[in-house]
Design an enzyme around this catalytic site. Structure first.
Site, PDB file in Angstrom:
ATOM      1  N   GLU A   3       0.784  -1.236   0.000  1.00  0.00           N
ATOM      2  CA  GLU A   3       0.000   0.000   0.000  1.00  0.00           C
ATOM      3  C   GLU A   3       0.815   1.285   0.000  1.00  0.00           C
ATOM      4  OE1 GLU A   3       0.062  -2.365   2.404  1.00  0.00           O
ATOM      5  OE2 GLU A   3       0.167  -1.486   4.396  1.00  0.00           O
ATOM      6  N   HIS A  18      -8.679  -2.974  -0.819  1.00  0.00           N
ATOM      7  CA  HIS A  18      -7.830  -3.228   0.352  1.00  0.00           C
ATOM      8  C   HIS A  18      -6.695  -2.199   0.415  1.00  0.00           C
ATOM      9  CE1 HIS A  18      -5.829  -6.264   3.156  1.00  0.00           C
ATOM     10  NE2 HIS A  18      -4.790  -5.509   2.814  1.00  0.00           N
ATOM     11  N   GLU A  19      -5.998  -2.030  -0.701  1.00  0.00           N
ATOM     12  CA  GLU A  19      -4.835  -1.133  -0.698  1.00  0.00           C
ATOM     13  C   GLU A  19      -5.268   0.325  -0.546  1.00  0.00           C
ATOM     14  OE1 GLU A  19      -2.237  -2.658  -0.192  1.00  0.00           O
ATOM     15  OE2 GLU A  19      -2.863  -4.640  -0.886  1.00  0.00           O
ATOM     16  N   HIS A  39      -6.062   1.174   2.976  1.00  0.00           N
ATOM     17  CA  HIS A  39      -4.829   1.363   3.760  1.00  0.00           C
ATOM     18  C   HIS A  39      -4.376   2.828   3.776  1.00  0.00           C
ATOM     19  CE1 HIS A  39      -3.281  -2.353   5.308  1.00  0.00           C
ATOM     20  NE2 HIS A  39      -3.169  -2.968   4.152  1.00  0.00           N
ATOM     21  N   GLU A  82      -4.210  -4.194   8.957  1.00  0.00           N
ATOM     22  CA  GLU A  82      -4.709  -5.226   8.043  1.00  0.00           C
ATOM     23  C   GLU A  82      -6.163  -5.605   8.293  1.00  0.00           C
ATOM     24  OE1 GLU A  82      -3.201  -5.739   5.480  1.00  0.00           O
ATOM     25  OE2 GLU A  82      -1.141  -5.149   5.932  1.00  0.00           O
TER      26      GLU A  82
END
Ligand SMILES: *[C@@H]1O[C@H](CO)[C@@H](O)[C@H](O)[C@H]1NC(C)=O
Ligand SMILES: *[C@@H]1O[C@H](CO)[C@@H](O)[C@H](O)[C@H]1NC(C)=O
Ligand SMILES: *[C@@H]1O[C@H](CO)[C@@H](O)[C@H](O)[C@H]1NC(C)=O
Ligand SMILES: *[C@@H]1O[C@H](CO)[C@@H](O)[C@H](O)[C@H]1NC(C)=O
Length: 957
Positions: free
Chosen positions: A332, A365-366, A369, A388
């Protein structure tokens, strides 16, 4: 980071679906489970605040770009760190480094210009290699004074490592249109590898701003880093590229990508919100899907968190880069996220629906982050779940926010929550907050628990406090800790404040103690429900759930959010928690009457549920007569729980398979996803008993008939994603266990494809069609698919072919395959998977693989090929899990005789023991299981009891 989804110890699950159910890191090491957790020696003292760092890198690649006196695949580095003392009277400065060579070090008081180090610039420092420390001693009498600023200047040489598995700065390449090798280097610094790029404060809690400068070879193309370029000057045969200052961030988030040719393949035409997909130029056209999801996701997060991405720093960009070589799924880095190509590039004609889904979810997801990980960061990796867990939660719920049709809210339950239940059921599991110190321990905590349990905990919490209050708490947390580190206590406080502000009262519960228990206590509970049909009184008890029936019970309790519905008073949509069970036992009164109850509505809580036999019988009978009467997520829960309860000896196989009987009619993806895992787990314990296996498989074919009829052998266009996924998983499993219809159809499709290769097999069918085709096919068929793999231009497709190549039955092909594994033909990051696919793809291959391993110096070649010691351990464990009785004896003999050549022999021997224990389990239980599945609908005694009690219930009315 997003872990590469990959099955580690439970390699046996690969047959059904190698991505699930648990994310295991490639780097997971045995040491990570050791008990030397109190060794703080690896940690930096918190004496200094690194305010800013200037890093200048000059890389050397091939002979063209390496002048005399320099070594290929190294770089020259200059790091200048501005640090403030936060303690008084320090007599040394310690930073972390793991570079190739330190050349000179100076330490200066910035205000006075006085040099403070002891000796001259080549003698002023010590390298403490074991702990990766660079220690600068101050000259006699000199000390650092609290509050003052100092400059540490280090000139050094770094490595450009051969494979991404070594992390730090590593090299990769692609072949251009003319088949020339084009080099690049990338950095992968998470979690403890900044120290390979420069002497740094390589812990997440230390934050600095960074100025990056790269002197690239003149014939290379533009370098990419976190921030935009601000100045480019040509100096001789180098171009000096200066990047804008980063926001204040942890050192592991730095990213530098120096290349001969990478380019922007897709971009968003909005200068206020730049978004670009960067890749090798030969991948042009494959960035459209990633481009379509990225900007809407960023906007969705902007709104959800109430903090705009592009406001986080001046000039912040949002690049996503596809790297052919990458150790994990993606990382990320702020402003320049790097992905394994597989996880970013989509070719509509080559990439299957599952891999395409991951492009969306991993992008989510990234991007999540950026808020949870980059803006706020866990203070230390003992709480990596703060990074996470949130990223994994929003991986599904962020993507769900922009693409409802992918059904990701529901998919979260089977893919994350149920995998948390599976990962967290042994006595040696860890809590979300778990002490780690050494780099190996740190990497070992980037596993299933931190991702799947962390994310599931957040989902459970959301349903406790409502989504509005959940959002508010996250916003408070982010605002409070922005650009700093965060601890779980900061998060708890934010939730307390938000629930106070919104007047949320949940059954008198203290939200901080609720959160603390779930964060600090390993494992999760099993809720036992015993219903008195006459009075309607439900007796509840909780106990810690252990998957192994031989584990001694322990007496932890959890604050357990309770939801339930009953056959008489159906409500599948009320997920609000009105009761929290805080003690071992509790009672709830429902309406008296003869009806079933189901707890944990839509499985939003981290627990399993077991019922009294009579209630199970009623659930079974409802499922058998009309499974749709029970919500599809609760059917998924029941399937997953039943397999776990049978394994742990909490219910009999008779009862369990009686409940599961409905799978012969139910075709839902949600029922079948956990069912395939469960059936496969049992089936793998019968492999050494051909007769038992044959009978069990024949029964499984019957279970599968309805769902296969429903998913079809072809892939219609414009169907729901979950239909495509159901087909991929069900047909792979069915063909693997020899379902006659599946095998016949796959062989026919493969034959047609061989006759006319210009008519491609649909990407969603390739997994089972190519695997089955090669399992039944010839060496020539295998060579043809191998060629197809080599000519593929899409990594998802390439890996689909590699997976299929492992299904061969031909010894020559197995040898070719293994020679590819030990050569550069298969990328380092894919080698362990390749071996797993070979062993899982065809039963006969484990013996062939063992022969190969024993021959010549092959064992050394394989050890070197997989790079990490932990990966070779995985190879030995996977091999043992597929060998038959004689194979295990042979492996044991070989390991005992070759302890010198195979230092990991102990890992191998313990894997042999586990494999034998698995076989023993199968031997012990086979009779019971076969009796239970043979005709699970005619379970006599309980059914009669059910009829009787139904009559009694009617009489009572
Ligand atoms: C640091 O040294 C100074 C001068 O010797 C002394 O006055 C002061 O108490 C010391 N501070 C600490 C925290 O030891
Ligand atoms: C630094 O000090 C060492 C030991 O005193 C000496 O051998 C060396 O020549 C010195 N180097 C420089 C550059 O002065
Ligand atoms: C760009 O770099 C060159 C060489 O270092 C320097 O002379 C020039 O002033 C810089 N320009 C800007 C705008 O910073
Ligand atoms: C996919 O296949 C279709 C039909 O053959 C073709 O028109 C299209 O250009 C292909 N797309 C790509 C990206 O190659």
């Amino acid at each position: 980071m997003a872990l590469f989804r990959f099955v580690f110890i439970s390699a046996l699950l690969v047959l059904a679906k190698s991505e699930f159910p648990i994310d295991y890191s490639l780097d997971l090491d045995i040491e990570s489970f050791d008990t030397r957790n109190d060794d703080q020696a690896y940690r930096l003292p918190e004496d200094l605040d690194p305010e800013h760092a200037d890093i200048e890198i000059t890389p050397y690649f091939d002979s063209d770009t390496t002048p005399p006196g320099k070594e290929q695949f190294t770089f020259d580095g200059i790091a200048t760190l501005r640090i403030r003392a936060v303690k008084d009277n320090l007599t040394s400065v310690i930073v972390q480094e793991n570079v190739r060579e330190i050349q000179t070090v100076t330490l200066m008081d910035i205000d006075t210009g006085e040099f403070l180090h002891y000796g001259n610039e080549t003698t002023s420092f010590e390298r403490i290699r074991e702990y990766h420390f660079l220690k600068v001693n101050l000259k006699d009498g000199a000390t650092l004074r609290i509050g003052r600023l100092y400059k540490l200047h280090v000139v050094y040489i770094g490595n450009i490592n051969e494979t991404p598995l070594s992390r730090g700065m590593f090299r990769g390449y692609y072949r251009d249109q003319n088949n020339y090798v084009r080099w690049y280097s990338a950095t992968h610094l998470q979690p403890t590898h900044s120290r390979q790029l420069f002497p740094s404060f390589d812990e997440p809690g230390f934050k600095s701003t960074f100025n990056i400068v790269v002197n690239r070879p003149i014939r290379f193309t533009e370098t990419y880093s976190n921030m935009p370029l601000v100045n480019v000057t040509t100096i001789g045969d180098r171009v000096k590229e200066v990047f804008q200052t980063t926001p204040r961030m942890s050192a592991y988030l730095i990213s530098i990508h120096i290349s001969d040719g990478f380019t922007v393949i897709a971009e968003y035409n909005n200068p206020q919100k730049p978004y670009r997909i960067i890749a090798r130029p030969t991948a042009s056209g494959q960035g459209r899907y990633a481009m379509a999801v990225g900007p809407p996701l960023t906007e969705w997060f902007d709104n959800y968190f109430g903090i705009n991405y592009y406001d986080m720093a001046d000039g912040l960009k949002n690049d996503q880069l596809a790297s052919p070589f990458w150790a994990s799924g993606a990382t990320e880095n702020w402003g320049l996220v790097t992905y394994r190509e597989l996880r970013l590039l989509n070719d509509e004609n080559e990439t299957n629906a599952l891999d395409r889904m991951y492009i969306g979810t991993i992008t989510a997801h990234e991007l999540a982050h950026k808020w949870f990980g980059n803006l706020i960061t866990c203070r230390w990796w003992d709480n990596v779940w703060i990074n996470e867990g949130f990223a994994s939660y929003f991986e599904y719920f962020g993507m769900d926010g922009i693409a409802k049709s992918m059904d990701l809210e529901d998919q979260f339950i089977i893919m994350y929550l149920q995998s948390a239940l599976s990962a967290d059921a042994s006595p040696n599991t860890r809590a979300l907050r778990h002490t780690v110190n050494s780099p190996t321990q740190v990497t070992g905590h980037f596993t299933g628990i931190s991702y799947s349990k962390g994310a599931s905990f957040l989902l459970m919490l959301k349903h406790m406090v409502t989504e509005e209050t959940f959002k508010k708490a996250l916003h408070l947390f982010l605002i409070d800790r922005a650009y700093q580190y965060a601890t779980p206590e900061d998060l708890f406080l934010a939730f307390q404040n938000a629930t106070d502000q919104d007047n949320i009262v949940i059954d008198g519960l203290d939200i901080i103690s609720f959160m603390t228990t779930w964060v600090d206590q390993p494992g999760y509970p099993l809720l036992n429900v015993d219903v008195n049909m006459n009075t309607g009184l439900m007796n509840l008890t909780q106990e810690r759930f252990y998957i192994n029936e031989n584990t001694a019970p322990t007496n932890e309790t959890w604050p357990l959010p309770l939801t339930f519905t009953s056959g008489k008073d159906l409500n599948w949509d009320n997920l609000n928690v009105s009761r929290v069970m805080t003690s071992r036992t509790a009672q709830i009164q429902k309406e008296p009457g003869h009806d079933w109850v189901i707890f944990n509505v839509q499985q939003r809580g981290i627990y399993r549920v077991n019922y009294d036999t009579h209630t199970w019988e009623m659930i079974a009978s409802t499922l058998n007569s009309n499974h749709n009467a029970i919500h599809h997520i609760n059917r998924a829960q029941i399937v997953d729980d039943i397999f776990a309860l049978m394994r742990s000896g909490k219910i009999t196989f008779q009862l369990g398979f009686h409940v599961l009987e409905f799978l012969k009619k139910d075709t839902s993806y949600y029922s079948w996803y956990p069912a395939l895992t469960g059936f496969n787990w049992i089936r793998n314990r019968f492999l050494h008993m051909p007769d038992v296996l044959a009978e069990f498989d024949a029964i499984l074919y019957k279970y599968l008939d309805a769902v296969i009829t429903n998913v079809l052998y072809f892939a219609p266009s414009n169907e729901l994603l979950t239909n495509s996924l159901n087909r991929i998983f069900v047909l792979s499993f069915a063909c693997n266990i020899g379902h006659p219809g599946c095998v016949a159809d796959a062989v026919e499709q493969f034959r047609r494809f061989n006759a006319q290769p210009s008519v491609p097999v649909h990407p969603n069918l390739r997994r089972h069609v190519f695997c089955t085709g090669l399992r039944e096919g010839t060496y020539e068929n295998w060579q043809a698919i191998n060629n197809r793999m080599r000519n593929s231009n899409n990594q998802a497709d390439e890996l689909a072919m590699l997976r299929a190549l492992g299904c061969t039955n031909d010894y020559r092909a197995v040898e070719d395959f293994m020679n590819m594994v030990v050569s550069d033909d298969i990328k380092a990051q894919d080698k362990v998977n390749a071996i797993t696919w070979l062993l899982a793809g065809n039963r006969n291959n484990s013996a062939s693989f063992l022969e190969f391993l024993k021959a010549g110096d092959n064992v050394q070649k394989i050890r070197q090929a997989v790079i990490l010691p932990a990966s070779f351990n995985t190879v030995l464990s996977t091999l043992a899990s597929y060998l038959d009785v004689e194979g295990l004896n042979e492996m044991e003999r070989w390991l005992n005789e070759n302890q010198q050549a195979v230092p990991e022999f102990n890992v191998g021997l313990s894997a042999i023991n586990s494999a034998r224990a698995n076989q023993q389990w199968g031997t012990d239980k086979a009779r019971n299981i076969l009796e239970a599945v043979r005709d699970s609908s005619s379970v006599l005694v309980p059914s009669i009891m059910l009829v009787l009690s139904t009559m009694i219930a009617l009489m009572l009315k």
